[in-house]
Design a protein around this motif. Structure first.
Motif, PDB file in Angstrom:
ATOM      1  N   ILE A 130       0.867  -1.177   0.000  1.00  0.00           N
ATOM      2  CA  ILE A 130       0.000   0.000   0.000  1.00  0.00           C
ATOM      3  C   ILE A 130       0.902   1.224   0.000  1.00  0.00           C
ATOM      4  CG2 ILE A 130      -1.796   1.288   1.188  1.00  0.00           C
ATOM      5  CD1 ILE A 130      -2.724  -1.280   2.465  1.00  0.00           C
ATOM      6  N   GLU A 131       0.713   2.081  -1.002  1.00  0.00           N
ATOM      7  CA  GLU A 131       1.459   3.333  -1.075  1.00  0.00           C
ATOM      8  C   GLU A 131       0.558   4.468  -0.619  1.00  0.00           C
ATOM      9  OE1 GLU A 131       3.734   6.311  -4.250  1.00  0.00           O
ATOM     10  OE2 GLU A 131       2.613   4.573  -4.979  1.00  0.00           O
ATOM     11  N   PHE A 132       1.039   5.249   0.343  1.00  0.00           N
ATOM     12  CA  PHE A 132       0.354   6.454   0.793  1.00  0.00           C
ATOM     13  C   PHE A 132       1.165   7.648   0.300  1.00  0.00           C
ATOM     14  CE2 PHE A 132      -0.690   3.204   3.990  1.00  0.00           C
ATOM     15  CZ  PHE A 132      -2.073   3.273   3.995  1.00  0.00           C
ATOM     16  N   PHE A 133       0.513   8.610  -0.355  1.00  0.00           N
ATOM     17  CA  PHE A 133       1.277   9.721  -0.916  1.00  0.00           C
ATOM     18  C   PHE A 133       0.489  11.024  -0.843  1.00  0.00           C
ATOM     19  CE2 PHE A 133      -1.035   7.580  -4.260  1.00  0.00           C
ATOM     20  CZ  PHE A 133      -1.530   8.585  -5.076  1.00  0.00           C
ATOM     21  N   ARG A 134       1.232  12.127  -0.764  1.00  0.00           N
ATOM     22  CA  ARG A 134       0.645  13.466  -0.746  1.00  0.00           C
ATOM     23  C   ARG A 134       1.720  14.466  -1.152  1.00  0.00           C
ATOM     24  NH1 ARG A 134       2.039  16.556   3.931  1.00  0.00           N
ATOM     25  NH2 ARG A 134       0.287  17.948   3.526  1.00  0.00           N
ATOM     26  N   VAL A 135       1.298  15.707  -1.356  1.00  0.00           N
ATOM     27  CA  VAL A 135       2.231  16.799  -1.636  1.00  0.00           C
ATOM     28  C   VAL A 135       2.245  17.732  -0.432  1.00  0.00           C
ATOM     29  CG1 VAL A 135       2.774  18.760  -3.116  1.00  0.00           C
ATOM     30  CG2 VAL A 135       1.859  16.646  -4.126  1.00  0.00           C
ATOM     31  N   SER A 136       3.422  17.888   0.150  1.00  0.00           N
ATOM     32  CA  SER A 136       3.611  18.831   1.250  1.00  0.00           C
ATOM     33  C   SER A 136       3.972  20.186   0.640  1.00  0.00           C
ATOM     34  CB  SER A 136       4.734  18.345   2.166  1.00  0.00           C
ATOM     35  OG  SER A 136       5.072  19.321   3.138  1.00  0.00           O
ATOM     36  N   PRO A 137       3.121  21.192   0.789  1.00  0.00           N
ATOM     37  CA  PRO A 137       3.373  22.464   0.094  1.00  0.00           C
ATOM     38  C   PRO A 137       4.577  23.225   0.641  1.00  0.00           C
ATOM     39  CG  PRO A 137       1.399  22.614   1.460  1.00  0.00           C
ATOM     40  CD  PRO A 137       1.834  21.191   1.508  1.00  0.00           C
ATOM     41  N   ASP A 138       5.087  24.104  -0.183  1.00  0.00           N
ATOM     42  CA  ASP A 138       6.184  24.987   0.203  1.00  0.00           C
ATOM     43  C   ASP A 138       5.835  25.727   1.493  1.00  0.00           C
ATOM     44  OD1 ASP A 138       8.517  26.605   0.068  1.00  0.00           O
ATOM     45  OD2 ASP A 138       7.454  28.119  -1.124  1.00  0.00           O
ATOM     46  N   MET A 139       6.754  25.696   2.443  1.00  0.00           N
ATOM     47  CA  MET A 139       6.669  26.355   3.750  1.00  0.00           C
ATOM     48  C   MET A 139       5.700  25.689   4.719  1.00  0.00           C
ATOM     49  SD  MET A 139       9.083  28.398   3.560  1.00  0.00           S
ATOM     50  CE  MET A 139       8.894  29.059   5.211  1.00  0.00           C
ATOM     51  N   GLU A 140       5.187  24.498   4.379  1.00  0.00           N
ATOM     52  CA  GLU A 140       4.452  23.726   5.379  1.00  0.00           C
ATOM     53  C   GLU A 140       5.401  23.419   6.528  1.00  0.00           C
ATOM     54  OE1 GLU A 140       1.262  20.478   4.624  1.00  0.00           O
ATOM     55  OE2 GLU A 140       3.186  19.422   4.798  1.00  0.00           O
ATOM     56  N   GLN A 141       4.967  23.630   7.762  1.00  0.00           N
ATOM     57  CA  GLN A 141       5.776  23.481   8.981  1.00  0.00           C
ATOM     58  C   GLN A 141       6.962  24.450   9.024  1.00  0.00           C
ATOM     59  OE1 GLN A 141       6.844  19.337   8.295  1.00  0.00           O
ATOM     60  NE2 GLN A 141       5.472  18.683   9.949  1.00  0.00           N
ATOM     61  N   VAL A 149       5.858  13.377  -1.403  1.00  0.00           N
ATOM     62  CA  VAL A 149       6.299  12.357  -0.449  1.00  0.00           C
ATOM     63  C   VAL A 149       5.396  11.128  -0.546  1.00  0.00           C
ATOM     64  CG1 VAL A 149       4.951  13.397   1.431  1.00  0.00           C
ATOM     65  CG2 VAL A 149       6.870  11.897   1.976  1.00  0.00           C
ATOM     66  N   SER A 150       6.016   9.950  -0.462  1.00  0.00           N
ATOM     67  CA  SER A 150       5.229   8.722  -0.416  1.00  0.00           C
ATOM     68  C   SER A 150       5.831   7.749   0.586  1.00  0.00           C
ATOM     69  CB  SER A 150       5.138   8.068  -1.798  1.00  0.00           C
ATOM     70  OG  SER A 150       6.367   7.483  -2.170  1.00  0.00           O
ATOM     71  N   MET A 151       4.949   6.984   1.193  1.00  0.00           N
ATOM     72  CA  MET A 151       5.319   5.956   2.167  1.00  0.00           C
ATOM     73  C   MET A 151       4.669   4.666   1.680  1.00  0.00           C
ATOM     74  SD  MET A 151       6.566   5.253   5.335  1.00  0.00           S
ATOM     75  CE  MET A 151       7.153   3.736   4.621  1.00  0.00           C
ATOM     76  N   THR A 152       5.490   3.681   1.302  1.00  0.00           N
ATOM     77  CA  THR A 152       4.969   2.409   0.811  1.00  0.00           C
ATOM     78  C   THR A 152       5.261   1.308   1.810  1.00  0.00           C
ATOM     79  OG1 THR A 152       5.299   3.086  -1.486  1.00  0.00           O
ATOM     80  CG2 THR A 152       4.992   0.736  -1.079  1.00  0.00           C
ATOM     81  N   TYR A 153       4.197   0.643   2.272  1.00  0.00           N
ATOM     82  CA  TYR A 153       4.316  -0.494   3.179  1.00  0.00           C
ATOM     83  C   TYR A 153       4.078  -1.774   2.375  1.00  0.00           C
ATOM     84  CZ  TYR A 153       3.503   2.954   6.945  1.00  0.00           C
ATOM     85  OH  TYR A 153       3.568   4.030   7.795  1.00  0.00           O
ATOM     86  N   THR A 154       4.968  -2.746   2.525  1.00  0.00           N
ATOM     87  CA  THR A 154       4.823  -4.029   1.855  1.00  0.00           C
ATOM     88  C   THR A 154       4.911  -5.148   2.873  1.00  0.00           C
ATOM     89  OG1 THR A 154       5.827  -3.179  -0.189  1.00  0.00           O
ATOM     90  CG2 THR A 154       5.788  -5.576   0.102  1.00  0.00           C
ATOM     91  N   LEU A 163       9.235  -0.950   4.716  1.00  0.00           N
ATOM     92  CA  LEU A 163       8.856   0.457   4.653  1.00  0.00           C
ATOM     93  C   LEU A 163       9.782   1.154   3.656  1.00  0.00           C
ATOM     94  CD1 LEU A 163       8.041  -0.648   7.545  1.00  0.00           C
ATOM     95  CD2 LEU A 163       8.193   1.726   8.318  1.00  0.00           C
ATOM     96  N   LYS A 164       9.208   1.705   2.594  1.00  0.00           N
ATOM     97  CA  LYS A 164      10.002   2.436   1.607  1.00  0.00           C
ATOM     98  C   LYS A 164       9.558   3.895   1.592  1.00  0.00           C
ATOM     99  CE  LYS A 164      11.436  -1.342  -1.384  1.00  0.00           C
ATOM    100  NZ  LYS A 164      11.496  -1.890  -2.766  1.00  0.00           N
ATOM    101  N   TYR A 165      10.520   4.762   1.869  1.00  0.00           N
ATOM    102  CA  TYR A 165      10.282   6.197   1.908  1.00  0.00           C
ATOM    103  C   TYR A 165      10.786   6.816   0.601  1.00  0.00           C
ATOM    104  CZ  TYR A 165      10.272   5.270   6.994  1.00  0.00           C
ATOM    105  OH  TYR A 165      10.028   4.776   8.247  1.00  0.00           O
ATOM    106  N   HIS A 166       9.967   7.672   0.002  1.00  0.00           N
ATOM    107  CA  HIS A 166      10.372   8.346  -1.229  1.00  0.00           C
ATOM    108  C   HIS A 166       9.906   9.797  -1.154  1.00  0.00           C
ATOM    109  CE1 HIS A 166      11.192   8.829  -5.566  1.00  0.00           C
ATOM    110  NE2 HIS A 166      10.106   9.593  -5.561  1.00  0.00           N
ATOM    111  N   ALA A 167      10.789  10.715  -1.530  1.00  0.00           N
ATOM    112  CA  ALA A 167      10.409  12.127  -1.542  1.00  0.00           C
ATOM    113  C   ALA A 167      11.318  12.888  -2.504  1.00  0.00           C
ATOM    114  CB  ALA A 167      10.515  12.733  -0.136  1.00  0.00           C
ATOM    115  N   VAL A 168      10.769  13.974  -3.075  1.00  0.00           N
ATOM    116  CA  VAL A 168      11.565  14.869  -3.913  1.00  0.00           C
ATOM    117  C   VAL A 168      10.969  16.268  -3.795  1.00  0.00           C
ATOM    118  CG1 VAL A 168      10.218  14.369  -6.004  1.00  0.00           C
ATOM    119  CG2 VAL A 168      12.569  15.221  -6.211  1.00  0.00           C
ATOM    120  N   SER A 169      11.850  17.269  -3.688  1.00  0.00           N
ATOM    121  CA  SER A 169      11.436  18.652  -3.480  1.00  0.00           C
ATOM    122  C   SER A 169      11.843  19.508  -4.681  1.00  0.00           C
ATOM    123  CB  SER A 169      12.101  19.214  -2.213  1.00  0.00           C
ATOM    124  OG  SER A 169      11.834  20.606  -2.063  1.00  0.00           O
TER     125      SER A 169
END
Length: 357
Positions: A130-141, A149-154, A163-169
């Protein structure tokens, strides 16, 4: 391999959350929710085949909307602490939320476990993801850059939870993601984990100041209560008169993993092990990350009701948070958690379950 989904209720803002369950051929199952990409349950057999949920958490969505301990959570944009809640990137200063004294902890009071995620499900004969993914906007937090960002659980038929972590900015930014599950191999409501045994493949750790910010020192674990190079019970040394343990009220420290020291994390290798003599359950931790925070639930209050009506005790669970070191974005001699624009963040952690003979 079977994947099921059902309603997990609505958030306070009216968003519908789902609960996903993956079950393998051995009867091991894992529950996740698209609210926060949270691990809700991990159910594994003991040496007699009895199934038990081995992670702390809640039965209902409303509790996860608060979830101050971070049970089961995906943590970001930066796991752990940043000194003075300030980062400096390209000669520009960014001020973050001070939600841990004067410091920033886990990105702020609204970490990545407080957002809804889109999902993709993949199911094959011997594994399901199951891959969970979203876009964290500029200046969030307070962090610069739009981060995809995506988090894939297998789950595999070898009882591995991958647990596979993937992100790109699109801008230079800090990226340091982890999972904050609290494990208790005797069962989530069985009391403290002080009798369970831990091994960590690390010769060194990073001591901290009184606010649990690393000082920059790298210290050998040998001859100290921090030494888990061979299996020993969590409770053996946790109450020793040793400054790092007094500062944290137990273990809440970053270990420098031997794998990263030896090959810069180019492969996923064993980092730690948790063993419960009572149930026979064993959990091995594998990762390509440079560090791992061993946290023994020192801030569990003993007043909050968790799953099945259990009130979790202080030190009722233990976390193995694979990560870049705390405050690594501000510490030149630590591996950097800063990612350049367009640079991919890809990391993997595996929790593998078995039983001892």
């Amino acid at each position: 391999m079977k994947v099921e989904k059902q309603s997990f209720g609505k958030t306070a803002s009216g968003e519908e959350a789902l609960l996903y369950t993956i079950t393998n051929k051995n009867g091991m199952s894992v529950n996740f929710t698209d609210f926060g990409a949270i691990i809700v349950k991990i159910i594994v057999p003991d040496r007699w085949g009895k199934l038990e949920d081995v992670v702390l958490g809640y039965d209902d969505l409303a509790s996860y909307e608060h979830n101050e301990p971070g049970y089961g959570s995906l943590i970001g944009r930066n796991a752990n602490r940043i000194k003075n809640a300030v980062i400096h990137i390209n000669n520009k200063t960014y001020n973050l939320e001070k939600n841990d004294g004067q410091n920033n902890l886990h990105g702020g009071s609204i970490s990545y476990n407080k957002y809804m995620y889109k999902t993709k499900v993949l199911c094959e004969d011997n594994l399901a993801s199951i891959e969970f993914f979203r876009v964290s906007p500029d200046m969030e937090q307070g962090f610069p850059g739009e981060l995809k960002v995506s988090m894939t659980y297998t789950l595999t038929d070898d009882n591995e939870l991958i647990l596979k972590y993937h992100a790109v900015s699109n801008q230079d930014t800090v990226v340091n993601l982890t999972n904050h599950s609290y494990f208790n191999l005797s069962g989530h409501g069985s009391g403290t984990v002080l009798n369970q045994k831990v091994k960590i493949l690390a010769n060194e750790f990073t001591p901290t100041d009184d606010e649990l910010i690393p000082t920059g020192e790298i210290r050998e674990v040998s001859g100290t209560p921090m030494d888990f190079q061979t299996l020993k019970s969590i409770g053996q040394d946790i109450f020793k008169d040793y400054i790092p343990l007094k500062q944290a009220g137990g273990y809440d420290h970053n270990y420098i993993l031997n794998n990263y020291k030896n090959n810069q994390g180019n492969t996923v290798e064993k980092a730690a092990e948790l063993m419960d003599d009572k149930s026979g359950r064993v959990m091995e931790v594998y990762t390509d990350m440079p560090g791992m925070q061993l946290y023994t639930g020192n801030f569990i209050t003993g007043t909050e009701t968790g799953k099945e009506g259990f009130v979790y005790e202080k030190q009722g669970g233990v976390c193995f948070e694979t990560q870049y070191y705390p405050n690594s974005c501000n510490t030149p001699n630590f591996p950097s958690s800063i990612r350049k624009a367009g640079e991919t963040y890809d990391h993997c952690t595996i929790f593998k379950f078995s039983v001892s003979k």
